[in-house]
Write an enzyme that holds these catalytic residues in place. Sequence first.
Site, PDB file in Angstrom:
ATOM      1  N   SER A 144       0.894  -1.317  -0.051  1.00  0.00           N
ATOM      2  CA  SER A 144       0.014   0.255   0.015  1.00  0.00           C
ATOM      3  C   SER A 144       0.946   0.973   0.472  1.00  0.00           C
ATOM      4  O   SER A 144       2.085   1.128   0.388  1.00  0.00           O
ATOM      5  CB  SER A 144      -1.136   0.147   1.167  1.00  0.00           C
ATOM      6  OG  SER A 144      -1.648   1.389   1.344  1.00  0.00           O
ATOM      7  N   TYR A 157      -1.511  -1.255  10.466  1.00  0.00           N
ATOM      8  CA  TYR A 157      -1.503  -1.483   9.476  1.00  0.00           C
ATOM      9  C   TYR A 157      -0.494  -0.352   8.718  1.00  0.00           C
ATOM     10  O   TYR A 157      -0.347  -1.145   7.332  1.00  0.00           O
ATOM     11  CB  TYR A 157      -3.257  -0.710   8.876  1.00  0.00           C
ATOM     12  CG  TYR A 157      -3.253  -0.840   7.734  1.00  0.00           C
ATOM     13  CD1 TYR A 157      -3.498  -2.288   7.236  1.00  0.00           C
ATOM     14  CD2 TYR A 157      -3.185   0.284   6.378  1.00  0.00           C
ATOM     15  CE1 TYR A 157      -3.726  -2.427   5.887  1.00  0.00           C
ATOM     16  CE2 TYR A 157      -3.328  -0.162   5.607  1.00  0.00           C
ATOM     17  CZ  TYR A 157      -3.530  -1.455   4.723  1.00  0.00           C
ATOM     18  OH  TYR A 157      -3.888  -1.707   3.169  1.00  0.00           O
TER      19      TYR A 157
HETATM   20  N1  LIG Z   1      -8.534  -0.661  -0.440  1.00  0.00           N
HETATM   21  C1  LIG Z   1      -8.294  -0.057   0.097  1.00  0.00           C
HETATM   22  O1  LIG Z   1      -8.214   0.926  -0.376  1.00  0.00           O
HETATM   23  C2  LIG Z   1      -6.349  -0.119  -0.315  1.00  0.00           C
HETATM   24  C3  LIG Z   1      -5.728   0.218  -0.850  1.00  0.00           C
HETATM   25  C4  LIG Z   1      -4.161  -0.812  -0.607  1.00  0.00           C
HETATM   26  C5  LIG Z   1      -3.808  -1.685  -0.450  1.00  0.00           C
HETATM   27  N2  LIG Z   1      -5.398  -2.514   0.509  1.00  0.00           N
HETATM   28  C6  LIG Z   1      -4.453  -3.937   0.301  1.00  0.00           C
HETATM   29  O2  LIG Z   1      -5.464  -4.767  -0.407  1.00  0.00           O
HETATM   30  C7  LIG Z   1      -5.425  -5.848  -0.073  1.00  0.00           C
HETATM   31  C8  LIG Z   1      -6.738  -6.111  -0.613  1.00  0.00           C
HETATM   32  O3  LIG Z   1      -7.819  -5.258   0.428  1.00  0.00           O
HETATM   33  P1  LIG Z   1      -9.240  -4.921   0.247  1.00  0.00           P
HETATM   34  O4  LIG Z   1      -9.780  -3.468  -0.119  1.00  0.00           O
HETATM   35  O5  LIG Z   1      -9.130  -6.144  -1.716  1.00  0.00           O
HETATM   36  O6  LIG Z   1      -9.527  -5.699   0.682  1.00  0.00           O
HETATM   37  P2  LIG Z   1     -11.387  -6.455   1.089  1.00  0.00           P
HETATM   38  O7  LIG Z   1     -12.468  -5.759  -0.351  1.00  0.00           O
HETATM   39  O8  LIG Z   1     -11.363  -5.988   1.938  1.00  0.00           O
HETATM   40  O9  LIG Z   1     -11.134  -8.244   0.963  1.00  0.00           O
HETATM   41  C9  LIG Z   1      -9.873  -8.611   2.033  1.00  0.00           C
HETATM   42  C10 LIG Z   1      -9.749  -9.796   1.303  1.00  0.00           C
HETATM   43  O10 LIG Z   1      -8.844 -10.240   2.474  1.00  0.00           O
HETATM   44  C11 LIG Z   1      -9.566 -12.038   2.593  1.00  0.00           C
HETATM   45  N3  LIG Z   1      -9.198 -12.292   3.781  1.00  0.00           N
HETATM   46  C12 LIG Z   1      -9.338 -11.358   5.213  1.00  0.00           C
HETATM   47  N4  LIG Z   1      -8.775 -11.963   6.276  1.00  0.00           N
HETATM   48  C13 LIG Z   1      -8.938 -13.253   5.771  1.00  0.00           C
HETATM   49  C14 LIG Z   1      -8.864 -13.945   6.619  1.00  0.00           C
HETATM   50  N5  LIG Z   1      -8.303 -15.111   8.223  1.00  0.00           N
HETATM   51  N6  LIG Z   1      -8.011 -15.609   5.748  1.00  0.00           N
HETATM   52  C15 LIG Z   1      -8.803 -15.456   4.786  1.00  0.00           C
HETATM   53  N7  LIG Z   1      -8.992 -14.731   4.359  1.00  0.00           N
HETATM   54  C16 LIG Z   1      -9.383 -13.497   4.904  1.00  0.00           C
HETATM   55  C17 LIG Z   1     -10.906 -12.077   2.704  1.00  0.00           C
HETATM   56  O11 LIG Z   1     -11.605 -12.724   2.454  1.00  0.00           O
HETATM   57  P3  LIG Z   1     -12.709 -13.264   3.640  1.00  0.00           P
HETATM   58  O12 LIG Z   1     -13.520 -12.118   4.360  1.00  0.00           O
HETATM   59  O13 LIG Z   1     -14.537 -13.793   2.947  1.00  0.00           O
HETATM   60  O14 LIG Z   1     -11.803 -13.932   4.609  1.00  0.00           O
HETATM   61  C18 LIG Z   1     -11.202 -10.911   1.116  1.00  0.00           C
HETATM   62  O15 LIG Z   1     -11.030 -11.880   0.457  1.00  0.00           O
HETATM   63  C19 LIG Z   1      -4.972  -5.790   1.460  1.00  0.00           C
HETATM   64  O16 LIG Z   1      -3.561  -6.234   1.813  1.00  0.00           O
HETATM   65  C20 LIG Z   1      -5.143  -4.301   2.007  1.00  0.00           C
HETATM   66  O17 LIG Z   1      -4.323  -4.077   2.842  1.00  0.00           O
HETATM   67  C21 LIG Z   1      -6.435  -2.376   0.458  1.00  0.00           C
END
Ligand SMILES: NC(=O)c1ccc[n+]([C@@H]2O[C@H](COP(=O)([O-])OP(=O)(O)OC[C@H]3O[C@@H](n4cnc5c(N)ncnc54)[C@H](OP(=O)(O)O)[C@@H]3O)[C@@H](O)[C@H]2O)c1
Length: 292
Positions: A144, A157
């Site tokens: 990120s 985070y």
């Molecule tokens: N959205 C943003 O603004 C942003 C910006 C920069 C970086 N990121 C990073 O990008 C990545 C994806 O984020 P996103 O925005 O796609 O978030 P999201 O929509 O909340 O998706 C998170 C994913 O992680 C899975 N997950 C979470 N905890 C888990 C566990 N204990 N075991 C297995 N799976 C788990 C969730 O599935 P389940 O809940 O079904 O398990 C889901 O598939 C993350 O690492 C986040 O830090 C996000």
Amino acid sequence: MSLGSELRPAVVVVGGSRGIGKAIATVAARQGGPVVLVARSHDSLLAAATEVQEAGGEAFTLDLDLFSAGASLRLEAFLQENRLYCDVLVNSAGYGLRGAATTLPIGEQLGIIDVNVRALSELTLRFLPGMLARRRGGVLNLGSIAGFTPGPNMALYYASKSFVRSFSDALHEELRHAGVTVTCVAPGPVETEFLDRSGAGRAMLFKVLPRADAVDVAESAWRGFKAGRRLVVPGVSAKLTAFVASILPTAVLLPLIGRLQRRGNDPCPCGSGAKYKNCCGKGWLSRIAPGG
Ligand SMILES: NC(=O)c1ccc[n+]([C@@H]2O[C@H](COP(=O)([O-])OP(=O)(O)OC[C@H]3O[C@@H](n4cnc5c(N)ncnc54)[C@H](OP(=O)(O)O)[C@@H]3O)[C@@H](O)[C@H]2O)c1
């Protein structure tokens, strides 16, 4: 056993049930071949599998909680059972929590280390040896722009994403002549459930910064990975933010991020139980942001 000859190469997306992971899975599916979606929510995994199939991939799903012991071994066994091997690992599972570290539940904060740091490292180290033996494939880790600076009011985070960037950079250098790519993708805010779930979406910082589309981020991440890049920062706004974060003195950056990620109604980090704006932040807040 011959290395990978009886097994088929798969793109394994951990955190593939929604958000950026699902978008990367769908982009990867266009090349055809198996895509393995891993997460906890069964129904979301099935919905994501349909999208992967529609995009041209052959979808497999595994319900797996990364908090559970031996999660990476279960994934490895699942691949074996389905006559697959991990050709590309996408580590997209992750979460964050907004708030002062002393006011947030300890267990949920340590969970950030378990998922964003420990599980990501374990999966990476579990599957890299096979990739190296085959001299193909690689790992795409979700960092990120938060990995470019400490982040007061979202401390664990930001620290976890700093780890992801550092770990991925180092592996990229170690392996860059070995036929395997390790890429870190570092997006700014992306329109996914992450922002609401973490509480970050309610902070000024995430209202000011434009939100990228998950598919645009996925396209950029996949392109960068395929090109063998070490770091991908998708979009102009994220690049600019990362640049500003890297040139501003820490003494300026810390209070700025702290202020932009705090809400006046947040509990005070001193432990008084009062709102920050009525406690330690009283004089400071009224000077910087009257009415804040
Ligand atoms: N959205 C943003 O603004 C942003 C910006 C920069 C970086 N990121 C990073 O990008 C990545 C994806 O984020 P996103 O925005 O796609 O978030 P999201 O929509 O909340 O998706 C998170 C994913 O992680 C899975 N997950 C979470 N905890 C888990 C566990 N204990 N075991 C297995 N799976 C788990 C969730 O599935 P389940 O809940 O079904 O398990 C889901 O598939 C993350 O690492 C986040 O830090 C996000």
